[in-house]
Design an enzyme around this catalytic site. Structure first.
Site, PDB file in Angstrom:
ATOM      1  N   GLY A   1       0.813  -1.216   0.000  1.00 27.38           N
ATOM      2  CA  GLY A   1       0.000   0.000   0.000  1.00 27.38           C
ATOM      3  C   GLY A   1       0.845   1.264   0.000  1.00 27.38           C
TER       4      GLY A   1
ATOM      5  N   GLU B   1      10.988   2.948   5.756  1.00 31.77           N
ATOM      6  CA  GLU B   1      10.839   1.489   5.834  1.00 31.77           C
ATOM      7  C   GLU B   1      11.880   0.952   6.813  1.00 31.77           C
ATOM      8  OE1 GLU B   1       8.738  -1.058   4.837  1.00 31.77           O
ATOM      9  OE2 GLU B   1      10.136  -2.119   6.134  1.00 31.77           O
TER      10      GLU B   1
ATOM     11  N   THR C   1       5.509  -7.107   3.350  1.00 35.61           N
ATOM     12  CA  THR C   1       5.190  -8.515   3.597  1.00 35.61           C
ATOM     13  C   THR C   1       5.047  -9.302   2.302  1.00 35.61           C
ATOM     14  OG1 THR C   1       4.030  -7.833   5.585  1.00 35.61           O
ATOM     15  CG2 THR C   1       3.557 -10.049   4.775  1.00 35.61           C
ATOM     16  N   CYS C   2       4.276  -8.780   1.370  1.00 36.00           N
ATOM     17  CA  CYS C   2       3.956  -9.537   0.153  1.00 36.00           C
ATOM     18  C   CYS C   2       5.225  -9.985  -0.573  1.00 36.00           C
ATOM     19  CB  CYS C   2       3.076  -8.697  -0.764  1.00 36.00           C
ATOM     20  SG  CYS C   2       2.690  -9.523  -2.304  1.00 36.00           S
TER      21      CYS C   2
ATOM     22  N   CYS D   1       3.075 -13.270  -0.085  1.00 38.18           N
ATOM     23  CA  CYS D   1       2.558 -13.836  -1.346  1.00 38.18           C
ATOM     24  C   CYS D   1       3.643 -14.387  -2.281  1.00 38.18           C
ATOM     25  CB  CYS D   1       1.799 -12.792  -2.144  1.00 38.18           C
ATOM     26  SG  CYS D   1       1.189 -11.377  -1.241  1.00 38.18           S
TER      27      CYS D   1
ATOM     28  N   LYS E   1       5.932 -17.264  -0.962  1.00 37.54           N
ATOM     29  CA  LYS E   1       5.017 -18.403  -0.748  1.00 37.54           C
ATOM     30  C   LYS E   1       4.650 -19.059  -2.074  1.00 37.54           C
ATOM     31  CE  LYS E   1       0.758 -17.777  -0.861  1.00 37.54           C
ATOM     32  NZ  LYS E   1      -0.486 -17.054  -0.568  1.00 37.54           N
TER      33      LYS E   1
ATOM     34  N   TYR F   1      10.892  -2.152  -6.784  1.00 38.89           N
ATOM     35  CA  TYR F   1      10.055  -1.234  -5.995  1.00 38.89           C
ATOM     36  C   TYR F   1      10.838   0.044  -5.679  1.00 38.89           C
ATOM     37  CZ  TYR F   1       5.981  -4.161  -4.893  1.00 38.89           C
ATOM     38  OH  TYR F   1       4.810  -4.872  -4.958  1.00 38.89           O
TER      39      TYR F   1
ATOM     40  N   TYR G   1      -5.827 -19.529   6.019  1.00 31.21           N
ATOM     41  CA  TYR G   1      -5.252 -19.842   4.707  1.00 31.21           C
ATOM     42  C   TYR G   1      -3.738 -19.980   4.750  1.00 31.21           C
ATOM     43  CZ  TYR G   1      -3.603 -15.109   3.384  1.00 31.21           C
ATOM     44  OH  TYR G   1      -2.910 -13.920   3.295  1.00 31.21           O
TER      45      TYR G   1
ATOM     46  N   GLU H   1      -1.873 -23.406   3.534  1.00 33.71           N
ATOM     47  CA  GLU H   1      -0.935 -23.311   2.408  1.00 33.71           C
ATOM     48  C   GLU H   1       0.418 -23.913   2.786  1.00 33.71           C
ATOM     49  OE1 GLU H   1      -2.611 -19.431  -0.034  1.00 33.71           O
ATOM     50  OE2 GLU H   1      -1.086 -19.110   1.472  1.00 33.71           O
TER      51      GLU H   1
ATOM     52  N   ARG I   1     -12.234 -21.246   8.053  1.00 36.51           N
ATOM     53  CA  ARG I   1     -13.490 -20.622   8.471  1.00 36.51           C
ATOM     54  C   ARG I   1     -13.763 -19.407   7.569  1.00 36.51           C
ATOM     55  NH1 ARG I   1     -14.397 -17.131  12.839  1.00 36.51           N
ATOM     56  NH2 ARG I   1     -12.204 -17.284  13.378  1.00 36.51           N
TER      57      ARG I   1
ATOM     58  N   ALA J   1      -7.658 -16.389  -3.353  1.00 36.51           N
ATOM     59  CA  ALA J   1      -7.240 -17.769  -3.617  1.00 36.51           C
ATOM     60  C   ALA J   1      -6.588 -18.334  -2.364  1.00 36.51           C
ATOM     61  CB  ALA J   1      -6.258 -17.809  -4.778  1.00 36.51           C
TER      62      ALA J   1
ATOM     63  N   HIS K   1     -13.475 -25.891 -24.849  1.00 37.63           N
ATOM     64  CA  HIS K   1     -13.278 -27.309 -24.614  1.00 37.63           C
ATOM     65  C   HIS K   1     -11.919 -27.774 -25.135  1.00 37.63           C
ATOM     66  CE1 HIS K   1     -14.634 -31.388 -23.936  1.00 37.63           C
ATOM     67  NE2 HIS K   1     -14.221 -31.713 -25.151  1.00 37.63           N
TER      68      HIS K   1
ATOM     69  N   GLU L   1     -14.694 -24.801 -18.340  1.00 34.37           N
ATOM     70  CA  GLU L   1     -15.917 -24.820 -19.168  1.00 34.37           C
ATOM     71  C   GLU L   1     -17.136 -25.232 -18.337  1.00 34.37           C
ATOM     72  OE1 GLU L   1     -16.322 -27.984 -22.238  1.00 34.37           O
ATOM     73  OE2 GLU L   1     -14.442 -28.777 -21.433  1.00 34.37           O
TER      74      GLU L   1
HETATM   75  C1  LIG Z   1       2.579 -15.820   4.544  1.00 40.54           C
HETATM   76  C2  LIG Z   1       1.693 -14.805   3.878  1.00 40.54           C
HETATM   77  C3  LIG Z   1       1.153 -15.096   2.647  1.00 40.54           C
HETATM   78  C4  LIG Z   1       0.344 -14.163   2.017  1.00 40.54           C
HETATM   79  N1  LIG Z   1      -0.169 -14.474   0.798  1.00 40.54           N
HETATM   80  C5  LIG Z   1      -0.943 -13.591   0.144  1.00 40.54           C
HETATM   81  C6  LIG Z   1      -1.446 -13.875  -1.151  1.00 40.54           C
HETATM   82  O1  LIG Z   1      -1.216 -14.949  -1.691  1.00 40.54           O
HETATM   83  N2  LIG Z   1      -2.182 -12.939  -1.776  1.00 40.54           N
HETATM   84  C7  LIG Z   1      -2.459 -11.719  -1.196  1.00 40.54           C
HETATM   85  O2  LIG Z   1      -3.118 -10.886  -1.821  1.00 40.54           O
HETATM   86  N3  LIG Z   1      -2.001 -11.421   0.046  1.00 40.54           N
HETATM   87  C8  LIG Z   1      -1.255 -12.319   0.717  1.00 40.54           C
HETATM   88  N4  LIG Z   1      -0.756 -12.013   1.959  1.00 40.54           N
HETATM   89  C9  LIG Z   1      -1.151 -10.722   2.580  1.00 40.54           C
HETATM   90  C10 LIG Z   1      -0.321  -9.552   2.030  1.00 40.54           C
HETATM   91  O3  LIG Z   1       1.045  -9.840   2.181  1.00 40.54           O
HETATM   92  C11 LIG Z   1      -0.688  -8.283   2.769  1.00 40.54           C
HETATM   93  O4  LIG Z   1      -2.080  -8.088   2.692  1.00 40.54           O
HETATM   94  C12 LIG Z   1       0.011  -7.054   2.183  1.00 40.54           C
HETATM   95  O5  LIG Z   1       1.394  -7.201   2.198  1.00 40.54           O
HETATM   96  C13 LIG Z   1      -0.400  -5.803   2.954  1.00 40.54           C
HETATM   97  O6  LIG Z   1       0.288  -4.688   2.478  1.00 40.54           O
HETATM   98  P1  LIG Z   1       0.538  -3.438   3.425  1.00 40.54           P
HETATM   99  O7  LIG Z   1       1.121  -2.373   2.567  1.00 40.54           O
HETATM  100  O8  LIG Z   1      -0.677  -3.120   4.181  1.00 40.54           O
HETATM  101  O9  LIG Z   1       1.575  -3.927   4.512  1.00 40.54           O
HETATM  102  P2  LIG Z   1       2.997  -4.618   4.385  1.00 40.54           P
HETATM  103  O10 LIG Z   1       3.216  -5.189   3.045  1.00 40.54           O
HETATM  104  O11 LIG Z   1       3.092  -5.516   5.546  1.00 40.54           O
HETATM  105  O12 LIG Z   1       4.016  -3.417   4.538  1.00 40.54           O
HETATM  106  C14 LIG Z   1       4.162  -2.708   5.729  1.00 40.54           C
HETATM  107  C15 LIG Z   1       5.593  -2.238   5.820  1.00 40.54           C
HETATM  108  O13 LIG Z   1       5.720  -1.271   6.861  1.00 40.54           O
HETATM  109  C16 LIG Z   1       6.959  -1.457   7.515  1.00 40.54           C
HETATM  110  N5  LIG Z   1       6.843  -0.823   8.823  1.00 40.54           N
HETATM  111  C17 LIG Z   1       6.015  -1.171   9.844  1.00 40.54           C
HETATM  112  N6  LIG Z   1       6.130  -0.297  10.860  1.00 40.54           N
HETATM  113  C18 LIG Z   1       7.053   0.625  10.482  1.00 40.54           C
HETATM  114  C19 LIG Z   1       7.584   1.793  11.094  1.00 40.54           C
HETATM  115  N7  LIG Z   1       7.162   2.216  12.281  1.00 40.54           N
HETATM  116  N8  LIG Z   1       8.527   2.495  10.430  1.00 40.54           N
HETATM  117  C20 LIG Z   1       8.961   2.101   9.202  1.00 40.54           C
HETATM  118  N9  LIG Z   1       8.475   1.014   8.568  1.00 40.54           N
HETATM  119  C21 LIG Z   1       7.519   0.294   9.191  1.00 40.54           C
HETATM  120  C22 LIG Z   1       7.109  -2.971   7.553  1.00 40.54           C
HETATM  121  O14 LIG Z   1       8.456  -3.347   7.733  1.00 40.54           O
HETATM  122  C23 LIG Z   1       6.566  -3.362   6.187  1.00 40.54           C
HETATM  123  O15 LIG Z   1       7.585  -3.426   5.220  1.00 40.54           O
HETATM  124  C24 LIG Z   1       0.066 -12.917   2.633  1.00 40.54           C
HETATM  125  C25 LIG Z   1       0.610 -12.618   3.879  1.00 40.54           C
HETATM  126  C26 LIG Z   1       1.407 -13.555   4.501  1.00 40.54           C
HETATM  127  C27 LIG Z   1       1.986 -13.235   5.853  1.00 40.54           C
END
Ligand SMILES: Cc1cc2nc3c(=O)[nH]c(=O)nc-3n(C[C@H](O)[C@H](O)[C@H](O)COP(=O)(O)OP(=O)(O)OC[C@H]3O[C@@H](n4cnc5c(N)ncnc54)[C@H](O)[C@@H]3O)c2cc1C
Length: 465
Positions: free
Chosen positions: A16, A35, A42-43, A48, A51, A99, A180, A184, A207, A343, A438, A443
């Site tokens: 985001g 950061e 996380t992603c 994601c 994984k 990025y 999930y 997974e 759930r 998914a 087909h 289908e």
């Molecule tokens: C194992 C796993 C598998 C997943 N698989 C999927 C999937 O298949 N498909 C899908 O759509 N989603 C999946 N997700 C969910 C997805 O990763 C998250 O929904 C997504 O990353 C959220 O984005 P975000 O920007 O909100 O937060 P994040 O991507 O978590 O980013 C937040 C960032 O803020 C940083 N941060 C936090 N606090 C501070 C601070 N005070 N100062 C500076 N930096 C800070 C963190 O280090 C992090 O880098 C998965 C999540 C996990 C854990």
């Protein structure tokens, strides 16, 4: 006095935050993003992407086994865990770099340290002890795993953060949690060769998903030799000569090399100065926002997992983009959280969009169910015992498709495409009028003509709702 002044300060360079920072900068805003871990969030780093790479790795086992039915002789296979971890690391480093480049290219100033709110207009960078004044602040700090339940020995357990980089492959893995992420990893590690025991509190996994999908995925997990134990939780973890002894609530004890706890995630709102800025949180600690992602403080917004709306990457990205359009693009954009496809990357996988049968039956007076279960063509020669399941949930009054649920190969890909007509409010008759392609599994989605069930709510319940 502030060390710098910006139009936008973004805390967190995940899905985001990065999108919001980039789009705001493209609109001409002066943007700084902090950061504290790795760019991409996380992603990219521990969600994601790694994984899905592990999912691909795990599926080769089935491919090797299935190949024989198609005339191939595969003499000997072996799996090298450190090689997979290293390949994964290379790819996520590459993505993280993209990025970074995408942000710096448009002039975003990246600071790699922890950031906290000092007041509603000031962010403090704790390591360098700098203060930055910002016209707008975006909280995009995501969420993190919660190791629950807290039991004696829980310090020996790991979360999804650690599982991606284990130095040694866990030959015996105990997984706790029915969501999930837990299923997974169970599916991945069982196929990579681990003996997996999977325990969870509820009577079935996943759930919130459609009940027929849940039952069928549980069968598939058991077929993959996963020891699935419903209604059971760990009570104590002890270190032994051979690894870890996990004592379970049914009195049994399982030996494991690693215990993965995937029982939930919590929004990252601790230690970011929420109180100082006066930002309101809900009971779960998530930032409360409106449909434009605005908090109760006029110039502070929040997007992604930290708001705990729908915790998925594309949702965080869309919210970040909409925020930038609203504030810096002069295009107020609210985000709709309805009909978001998702998914579950088990094998076979789940792809789903819209209402489950159970949800639809609570809301609509008449609900029609179309259901198909069949053996995929590939399984006829591979000999694999597997079934594809597809379900269409329809409003029996208007014929509108309310939900589509698939368990089978490429179900995620199907869900992405079928999300378009579902979002458009497409009628079941339009599915029927669409020509089949087909031979595919998909289908079946346009050839299910016979209603499997019709549910009518009793008259007294209709009046009550
Ligand atoms: C194992 C796993 C598998 C997943 N698989 C999927 C999937 O298949 N498909 C899908 O759509 N989603 C999946 N997700 C969910 C997805 O990763 C998250 O929904 C997504 O990353 C959220 O984005 P975000 O920007 O909100 O937060 P994040 O991507 O978590 O980013 C937040 C960032 O803020 C940083 N941060 C936090 N606090 C501070 C601070 N005070 N100062 C500076 N930096 C800070 C963190 O280090 C992090 O880098 C998965 C999540 C996990 C854990």
């Amino acid at each position: 006095m502030a060390d710098a002044e910006v139009d936008l300060f973004v805390i967190g360079a995940g899905s985001g935050g990065v999108r919001a920072a980039r789009i705001a900068a493209e609109y001409g805003a002066k943007v700084m993003v902090a950061e504290e871990f790795r760019i991409g969030g996380t992603c990219v780093i521990r969600g994601c992407i790694p994984k899905k790479l592990f999912v691909y790795a795990s599926r080769f086992r089935d491919e090797f086994e299935d190949a024989e039915g198609f005339g191939w002789k595969i003499e000997k296979t072996s799996f090298d865990w450190p090689a997979l971890v290293a390949a994964k690391e290379k790819e996520i480093t590459r993505l993280s770099g993209i990025y970074r480049t995408n942000m710096t290219r448009v002039g975003v100033d990246i600071v790699e340290e922890h950031a906290v709110l000092d007041d509603a207009r000031t962010v403090c960078l704790t390591k360098s002890d700098r203060r930055v004044r910002a016209r707008y602040i975006l909280i995009a700090t995501g969420g993190g795993p919660v190791l629950q339940p807290k039991i004696p020995g829980s310090e020996y357990a790991i979360s999804s953060n650690e599982i991606f980089d284990l130095p040694v492959f866990p030959q015996r893995l105990l997984i706790v949690g029915g969501g999930y992420i837990a299923v997974e990893f169970a599916s991945i590690f069982a196929r990579l060769g681990a003996k997996v025991t999977h325990v969870f509190r509820a009577d079935n996994v996943l759930r919130g998903f459609d009940d027929d999908l849940r039952s069928n995925v549980a069968i598939a997990l058991r077929d993959a030799r996963i020891d699935l134990r419903a209604g059971i939780l760990p009570e104590r973890i002890e270190k032994s000569d051979k690894g870890l002894d996990v004592h379970l609530s049914d009195g049994s004890c399982v030996e494991a090399d690693q215990v993965l706890v995937a029982t939930g995630r919590r929004p990252n709102t601790k230690d970011i100065g929420i109180d100082k800025a006066g930002v309101e949180l809900n009971k779960k600690g998530a930032v409360i926002v409106d449909s434009y992602s605005k908090t109760n403080v006029d110039n502070i917004y929040a997007v992604g997992d930290v708001t705990d709306r729908i915790n998925l990457t594309p949702v965080a990205v869309r919210e970040g983009h909409a925020f930038a359009d609203t504030i810096f693009g002069d295009r107020p954009t609210a985000v709709s959280h309805i009909n978001v496809p998702s998914a579950v990357f088990t094998t076979p996988e789940i792809g789903t969009v819209g209402l489950s049968e159970q949800e639809a039956r609570k809301i609509f007076d008449i609900v029609d169910i179309y259901l198909a279960q069949f053996r995929p063509l590939k399984a006829t020669l591979s000999g694999r015992e597997e079934k594809v399941m597809m379900k269409i949930v329809v409003d029996g009054t208007t014929d509108q498709v309310l939900g589509v649920h698939v368990l089978g190969h490429d179900a995620g890909e199907m869900a992405q495409l079928v999300a378009i007509p579902v979002r458009m409010g497409c009628k079941k008759a339009e599915f029927d009028a669409t020509m089949a392609l087909h031979p595919t599994a998909a289908e079946e989605l346009v050839t299910m003509r016979t209603r499997a069930a019709r549910y009518q709510r009793p008259r007294e319940q209709r009046a009550a709702s």
